[in-house]
Design a protein around this motif. Structure first.
Motif, short mmCIF file in Angstrom:
data_model
loop_
_atom_site.label_atom_id
_atom_site.label_comp_id
_atom_site.label_asym_id
_atom_site.label_seq_id
_atom_site.Cartn_x
_atom_site.Cartn_y
_atom_site.Cartn_z
N PRO A 31 -6.36 14.95 8.46
CA PRO A 31 -5.94 14.34 9.58
C PRO A 31 -5.20 12.98 9.22
O PRO A 31 -5.95 11.94 8.52
N PRO A 32 -3.99 12.62 9.75
CA PRO A 32 -3.28 11.45 9.48
C PRO A 32 -4.24 10.30 9.56
O PRO A 32 -4.10 9.36 8.94
N ARG A 33 -4.93 10.15 10.62
CA ARG A 33 -5.81 8.93 11.28
C ARG A 33 -6.67 8.78 9.97
O ARG A 33 -6.87 7.37 9.73
N VAL A 34 -7.50 9.50 9.43
CA VAL A 34 -8.20 9.42 8.51
C VAL A 34 -7.58 8.99 7.16
O VAL A 34 -7.97 8.27 6.35
N VAL A 35 -6.40 9.45 6.95
CA VAL A 35 -5.69 9.44 5.62
C VAL A 35 -5.10 7.76 5.62
O VAL A 35 -5.27 6.98 4.89
N PHE A 36 -4.55 7.42 6.98
CA PHE A 36 -4.05 6.16 7.23
C PHE A 36 -5.21 4.93 7.00
O PHE A 36 -5.12 4.02 6.52
N THR A 37 -6.39 5.37 7.49
CA THR A 37 -7.71 4.55 7.33
C THR A 37 -7.94 4.25 5.96
O THR A 37 -8.18 3.13 5.56
N THR A 38 -8.07 5.42 5.11
CA THR A 38 -8.40 5.26 3.70
C THR A 38 -7.49 4.30 3.12
O THR A 38 -7.92 3.76 2.23
N PHE A 39 -6.18 4.77 3.48
CA PHE A 39 -4.96 3.87 2.68
C PHE A 39 -5.21 2.48 3.07
O PHE A 39 -5.01 1.62 2.09
N PHE A 40 -5.30 2.16 4.26
CA PHE A 40 -5.65 0.66 4.71
C PHE A 40 -6.86 0.01 4.04
O PHE A 40 -6.68 -1.05 3.63
N LEU A 41 -7.85 0.50 3.98
CA LEU A 41 -9.28 0.29 3.30
C LEU A 41 -8.87 0.15 1.83
O LEU A 41 -9.39 -0.89 0.94
N GLY A 42 -7.95 0.94 1.01
CA GLY A 42 -7.64 0.62 -0.12
C GLY A 42 -6.84 -0.58 -0.38
O GLY A 42 -7.22 -1.24 -1.45
N ILE A 43 -5.81 -0.92 0.68
CA ILE A 43 -5.18 -2.10 0.60
C ILE A 43 -6.24 -3.27 0.61
O ILE A 43 -6.11 -4.27 -0.22
N LEU A 44 -7.16 -3.20 1.53
CA LEU A 44 -8.14 -4.08 1.46
C LEU A 44 -8.95 -4.61 0.49
O LEU A 44 -9.66 -5.61 0.28
N THR A 45 -9.29 -3.58 -0.53
CA THR A 45 -9.89 -3.98 -1.65
C THR A 45 -9.36 -4.78 -2.72
O THR A 45 -10.02 -5.41 -3.40
N ILE A 46 -8.17 -5.18 -2.33
CA ILE A 46 -7.60 -6.48 -3.14
C ILE A 46 -8.22 -7.55 -2.87
O ILE A 46 -8.34 -8.30 -4.13
N ILE A 47 -8.89 -7.77 -1.92
CA ILE A 47 -9.51 -9.06 -1.78
C ILE A 47 -10.74 -9.14 -2.52
O ILE A 47 -11.05 -10.27 -3.20
N PRO A 48 -11.66 -7.99 -2.53
CA PRO A 48 -12.92 -8.35 -3.26
C PRO A 48 -12.57 -8.42 -5.07
O PRO A 48 -13.25 -8.93 -5.84
N VAL A 49 -11.40 -7.54 -5.31
CA VAL A 49 -10.96 -7.59 -6.60
C VAL A 49 -10.27 -8.79 -7.04
O VAL A 49 -10.69 -9.41 -8.24
N LEU A 50 -9.73 -9.46 -6.11
CA LEU A 50 -9.21 -10.93 -6.51
C LEU A 50 -10.36 -12.19 -6.61
O LEU A 50 -10.34 -12.82 -7.36
N CYS A 51 -11.21 -11.61 -5.77
CA CYS A 51 -12.70 -12.62 -5.93
C CYS A 51 -13.31 -12.44 -7.17
O CYS A 51 -14.00 -13.39 -7.65
N VAL A 52 -13.24 -11.24 -7.99
CA VAL A 52 -13.54 -10.99 -9.12
C VAL A 52 -12.76 -11.38 -10.27
O VAL A 52 -13.13 -12.14 -11.15
N ALA A 53 -11.50 -11.09 -10.01
CA ALA A 53 -10.62 -11.10 -11.16
C ALA A 53 -10.12 -12.73 -11.20
O ALA A 53 -9.73 -13.16 -12.57
N LEU A 54 -9.79 -13.44 -10.11
CA LEU A 54 -9.26 -14.84 -10.53
C LEU A 54 -10.42 -15.69 -11.45
O LEU A 54 -9.87 -16.29 -12.42
N PRO A 55 -11.55 -15.51 -10.83
CA PRO A 55 -12.58 -16.56 -11.53
C PRO A 55 -12.65 -15.93 -13.03
O PRO A 55 -12.66 -16.98 -14.07
#
Length: 261
Positions: A31-55
């Motif tokens: 379903p496009p709704r589930v695919v879109f949600t997964t895509f959006f959650l994938g975008i949000l992963t950049i936040i915890p990644v930066l919390c690890v990567a920048l330090p």
């Protein structure tokens, strides 16, 4: 050339095309709704990644003078390990618990989707600074790499979803294999970046004097990157075809066949 009206769409289009490619391989599309949600959650992963990567970058990597130590630290600890870990959490905690995840092929689709969500935002950030040439370069390298390791991750997650006996091993492979490929892809790039952080060769009358050693080094690094990219792409395409053939042979799995989770 850095016209954002051109470069930003150029940064997004490769992700959408790759997402369409893998999505079209699914005989029973999600379903496009589930695919879109997964895509959006994938975008949000950049936040915890930066919390690890920048330090890691500012307090550890920047203190390292050896190019190889720098490359391994950034390639593994700031990129490969955290990026694939947080993409994995999207698939494990959201996709694998969703009722629409009802056959192994779904894992591959969701893996690609989550990975391309992250890759799209990352690409926009890079391209907004580097311009159109950066967009073209990443469209041919970094974006396909993200899509490929996402497909590999999703493949193992799909297998784990419907093979409870081997679930632990398959889930470990779902993170470890993409992490390893991603790290091996990034390490040579960061080694090269560190080695030539002060410029390539000596400048003679305004023209860089590049030694044969530098040329060999660059070709070795780029050759390694290209090899890992090809291995990842071929592996992802083969796994997608394998699951599609299984769909054609067995007609897919229904929700009634889902194991408990």
């Amino acid at each position: 050339m850095n016209n954002l009206y051109i470069t930003v769409p150029a940064a997004i289009l490769p992700s959408l095309l790759l997402l369409w490619y893998f999505y079209s391989k699914d005989k029973y599309p999600e379903p496009p709704r589930v695919v879109f949600t997964t895509f959006f959650l994938g975008i949000l992963t950049i936040i915890p990644v930066l919390c690890v990567a920048l330090p890691m970058l500012f307090f550890v990597a920047n203190r390292l003078e050896n190019p190889y130590a720098y490359g391994i630290t950034i390639g593994c600890l700031s990129a490969g390990i955290p990026e694939e870990l947080f993409k994995f959490t999207v698939i494990f905690y959201y996709c694998m618990r969703h009722s629409e995840f009802d056959e192994p092929m779904d894992g591959l689709v969701y893996g690609v989707t989550a990975s391309l969500g992250f890759a799209t935002l990352e690409n926009v950030l890079y391209v907004s600074q580097g311009g159109l040439y950066m967009a073209i370069g990443r469209a041919l390298t970094a974006v396909p790499m993200h899509a490929s390791v996402g497909a590999i991750m999703g493949y193992y997650c799909g297998r784990a979803r419907f093979a409870p006996a081997n679930r632990g091993q398959l889930l470990f492979l779902a993170w470890f294999v993409p992490m390893l490929l991603h790290s091996l892809y990034d390490i040579p790039l960061f080694v090269m970046l560190k080695r030539f952080s002060g410029g390539i060769g000596e400048t003679v009358e305004g023209t860089p004097n590049i030694s044969s050693e530098d040329i060999t080094f660059v070709l070795g690094c780029l050759g390694t990157v290209l090899l890992i990219l090809i291995i990842s792409v071929v592996m992802a395409v083969r796994l997608a075809r394998k699951l599609k053939n299984e769909q054609a042979s067995f007609g897919g799995m229904t929700s009634g066949n889902e194991p408990g989770f």
